[in-house]
Design a protein around this motif. Structure first.
Motif, PDB file in Angstrom:
ATOM      1  N   ARG A 152      -8.939  -2.702   3.238  1.00 19.26           N
ATOM      2  CA  ARG A 152      -8.943  -1.246   3.070  1.00 19.26           C
ATOM      3  C   ARG A 152      -7.660  -0.643   3.634  1.00 19.26           C
ATOM      4  O   ARG A 152      -7.019  -1.222   4.511  1.00 19.26           O
ATOM      5  CB  ARG A 152     -10.140  -0.643   3.807  1.00 19.26           C
ATOM      6  N   SER A 153      -7.318   0.513   3.123  1.00 21.21           N
ATOM      7  CA  SER A 153      -6.179   1.263   3.645  1.00 21.21           C
ATOM      8  C   SER A 153      -6.712   2.140   4.786  1.00 21.21           C
ATOM      9  O   SER A 153      -7.457   3.084   4.549  1.00 21.21           O
ATOM     10  CB  SER A 153      -5.613   2.114   2.518  1.00 21.21           C
TER      11      SER A 153
ATOM     12  N   GLU B 120     -10.964  16.020   1.868  1.00 25.56           N
ATOM     13  CA  GLU B 120     -11.305  15.026   0.834  1.00 25.56           C
ATOM     14  C   GLU B 120     -10.208  13.966   0.672  1.00 25.56           C
ATOM     15  O   GLU B 120      -9.734  13.695  -0.427  1.00 25.56           O
ATOM     16  CB  GLU B 120     -11.597  15.732  -0.504  1.00 25.56           C
ATOM     17  N   SER B 121      -9.817  13.361   1.803  1.00 25.47           N
ATOM     18  CA  SER B 121      -8.714  12.401   1.763  1.00 25.47           C
ATOM     19  C   SER B 121      -9.161  10.953   1.996  1.00 25.47           C
ATOM     20  O   SER B 121      -8.343  10.040   1.854  1.00 25.47           O
ATOM     21  CB  SER B 121      -7.644  12.782   2.787  1.00 25.47           C
ATOM     22  N   VAL B 122     -10.435  10.724   2.361  1.00 25.83           N
ATOM     23  CA  VAL B 122     -10.892   9.347   2.603  1.00 25.83           C
ATOM     24  C   VAL B 122     -12.260   9.119   1.958  1.00 25.83           C
ATOM     25  O   VAL B 122     -13.014  10.052   1.681  1.00 25.83           O
ATOM     26  CB  VAL B 122     -10.969   9.008   4.120  1.00 25.83           C
ATOM     27  N   ASP B 123     -12.557   7.828   1.736  1.00 26.42           N
ATOM     28  CA  ASP B 123     -13.841   7.444   1.129  1.00 26.42           C
ATOM     29  C   ASP B 123     -14.883   7.075   2.188  1.00 26.42           C
ATOM     30  O   ASP B 123     -16.083   7.042   1.893  1.00 26.42           O
ATOM     31  CB  ASP B 123     -13.633   6.234   0.209  1.00 26.42           C
ATOM     32  N   ALA B 124     -14.431   6.737   3.393  1.00 26.09           N
ATOM     33  CA  ALA B 124     -15.367   6.363   4.463  1.00 26.09           C
ATOM     34  C   ALA B 124     -14.760   6.735   5.809  1.00 26.09           C
ATOM     35  O   ALA B 124     -13.545   6.658   5.991  1.00 26.09           O
ATOM     36  CB  ALA B 124     -15.660   4.867   4.428  1.00 26.09           C
TER      37      ALA B 124
ATOM     38  N   ALA C  64     -21.686   4.194   0.520  1.00 28.10           N
ATOM     39  CA  ALA C  64     -20.977   5.156  -0.344  1.00 28.10           C
ATOM     40  C   ALA C  64     -21.388   4.934  -1.791  1.00 28.10           C
ATOM     41  O   ALA C  64     -21.717   3.811  -2.174  1.00 28.10           O
ATOM     42  CB  ALA C  64     -19.464   4.960  -0.197  1.00 28.10           C
ATOM     43  N   ASN C  65     -21.363   5.999  -2.599  1.00 26.52           N
ATOM     44  CA  ASN C  65     -21.556   5.746  -4.029  1.00 26.52           C
ATOM     45  C   ASN C  65     -20.260   6.016  -4.783  1.00 26.52           C
ATOM     46  O   ASN C  65     -20.252   6.600  -5.861  1.00 26.52           O
ATOM     47  CB  ASN C  65     -22.759   6.491  -4.615  1.00 26.52           C
ATOM     48  N   ARG C  66     -19.177   5.568  -4.164  1.00 29.89           N
ATOM     49  CA  ARG C  66     -17.866   5.600  -4.782  1.00 29.89           C
ATOM     50  C   ARG C  66     -17.112   4.387  -4.210  1.00 29.89           C
ATOM     51  O   ARG C  66     -17.479   3.863  -3.150  1.00 29.89           O
ATOM     52  CB  ARG C  66     -17.129   6.893  -4.437  1.00 29.89           C
ATOM     53  N   PRO C  67     -16.070   3.915  -4.885  1.00 25.80           N
ATOM     54  CA  PRO C  67     -15.301   2.797  -4.338  1.00 25.80           C
ATOM     55  C   PRO C  67     -14.685   3.198  -2.995  1.00 25.80           C
ATOM     56  O   PRO C  67     -14.219   4.328  -2.838  1.00 25.80           O
ATOM     57  CB  PRO C  67     -14.206   2.569  -5.381  1.00 25.80           C
ATOM     58  N   VAL C  68     -14.714   2.297  -2.043  1.00 27.42           N
ATOM     59  CA  VAL C  68     -14.167   2.613  -0.716  1.00 27.42           C
ATOM     60  C   VAL C  68     -12.791   1.973  -0.586  1.00 27.42           C
ATOM     61  O   VAL C  68     -12.664   0.753  -0.442  1.00 27.42           O
ATOM     62  CB  VAL C  68     -15.120   2.128   0.407  1.00 27.42           C
ATOM     63  N   ARG C  69     -11.772   2.837  -0.665  1.00 25.14           N
ATOM     64  CA  ARG C  69     -10.391   2.361  -0.578  1.00 25.14           C
ATOM     65  C   ARG C  69      -9.724   2.897   0.689  1.00 25.14           C
ATOM     66  O   ARG C  69      -9.164   2.152   1.472  1.00 25.14           O
ATOM     67  CB  ARG C  69      -9.636   2.846  -1.825  1.00 25.14           C
ATOM     68  N   ASP C  70      -9.832   4.210   0.905  1.00 23.65           N
ATOM     69  CA  ASP C  70      -9.191   4.846   2.058  1.00 23.65           C
ATOM     70  C   ASP C  70     -10.238   5.076   3.146  1.00 23.65           C
ATOM     71  O   ASP C  70     -11.266   5.727   2.896  1.00 23.65           O
ATOM     72  CB  ASP C  70      -8.587   6.194   1.650  1.00 23.65           C
ATOM     73  N   VAL C  71      -9.951   4.556   4.349  1.00 21.67           N
ATOM     74  CA  VAL C  71     -10.933   4.611   5.431  1.00 21.67           C
ATOM     75  C   VAL C  71     -10.281   5.227   6.663  1.00 21.67           C
ATOM     76  O   VAL C  71      -9.153   4.877   7.023  1.00 21.67           O
ATOM     77  CB  VAL C  71     -11.442   3.195   5.774  1.00 21.67           C
ATOM     78  N   LEU C  72     -11.008   6.134   7.308  1.00 23.65           N
ATOM     79  CA  LEU C  72     -10.592   6.672   8.604  1.00 23.65           C
ATOM     80  C   LEU C  72     -11.364   5.952   9.700  1.00 23.65           C
ATOM     81  O   LEU C  72     -12.600   5.902   9.657  1.00 23.65           O
ATOM     82  CB  LEU C  72     -10.894   8.185   8.662  1.00 23.65           C
TER      83      LEU C  72
END
Ligand code: SAM
Length: 254
Positions: free
Chosen positions: A70-71, A107-111, A44-52
């Protein structure tokens, strides 16, 4: 032997075969190495906080992602698997749902992580949904644990048992592409799973091709595998480290 039916029927039966064995599945399937999860996230090129964790099963991968701080939200279509996940990880939000219709907002998760399951998805609608729930610059990572067949006794054991555990899309003739994502990158991570003959055979019995095999066929294959493992010095006496490789494919959402 029972009639295996058409390829499509067999595939559907295999994809939904896990739930009845949920607690055996949770006990016996291997974890994923931390380095593999970190490599997936670093796409990712963003911080990964929320993960599915999509197709989360009983939560093997969910646990690893939560352990990295991670959340995590888990989505899984099989109620039996999801109930086992919630029993083991009561603090993780767990939703019934399929890859082709993910029950999360845009657009609710980073990964989005997928453990040992991407090969069950209808890929085009699943990737459209994965892209929808990912934030821009987020990453999708698909992982598969498989036997390390560079080790001769592992190769022979895999040949005997032939469970058809998928290696995913690593074959050169089946490159993975997804609209709205950059190119897929691949890496592999060696690890091991501490086993006995009993626990290894119990794992093999949770693989989908054996879950849908006839009783006779399953018993015959497991008996042959047991005889082989008892004859091999590395595995014949007590506990041993079973060699595994985790393959990870990752792609960034554009
Ligand atoms: C081999 S299990 C892997 C479970 C978990 N990810 C793990 O690593 O242990 C495959 C999972 O994929 C789920 N599955 C099958 N088809 C699916 C689909 N179309 N969408 C989401 N999950 C699916 C099954 O219910 C099952 O829990």
């Amino acid at each position: 032997m029972s009639d295996p039916g058409t390829d499509a029927e067999l595939r559907a039966r295999r994809a939904s075969s896990f739930g009845d064995q949920a607690s055996a599945y949770a006990r016996h399937r291997p974890d994923y190495p931390r380095a593999a999860l970190e490599w997936g996230m670093s796409g990712a090129n963003r911080p990964v906080r929320d993960v599915l964790d999509l197709a989360a099963g009983t939560g093997k991968l969910t646990q690893g992602l939560a352990d990295l701080g991670r959340s995590v939200t888990a989505v899984e279509p099989d109620p039996g698997m999801l109930a086992e996940l919630s029993r083991r990880l009561p603090d993780v939000p767990a939703l019934l749902g399929k890859a082709e219709d993910i029950p999360l907002p845009d657009e609710s998760v980073d990964a989005v992580f997928v453990g040992q399951a991407l090969h069950w998805f209808e890929l085009a609608p699943a990737f459209a949904q994965i892209r929808r729930v990912l934030r821009p610059g987020g990453v999708v990572a698909a992982l598969w644990n498989h036997d390390d067949e560079s080790v001769p006794w592992v190769l022979e054991f895999s040949r005997l048992i032939r469970t058809g555990v998928s290696r995913g899309f690593t074959e050169a003739d089946q490159p993975l592409r997804a609209a709205g994502f950059g190119p897929f990158e691949q890496d592999q991570f060696a690890h091991t799973h501490r086993r006995t003959i009993e626990s290894l055979l119990a794992t093999v019995a949770t693989h989908s091709l054996l879950l849908v095999a006839s009783d006779d066929d399953r018993d015959r294959r497991l008996a042959e595998a047991r005889a082989y493992l008892e004859s091999v010095p590395e595995t014949g006496t007590g506990e041993f480290d079973y060699p595994l490789v985790t393959t990870v494919l990752r792609a960034r959402r554009s």
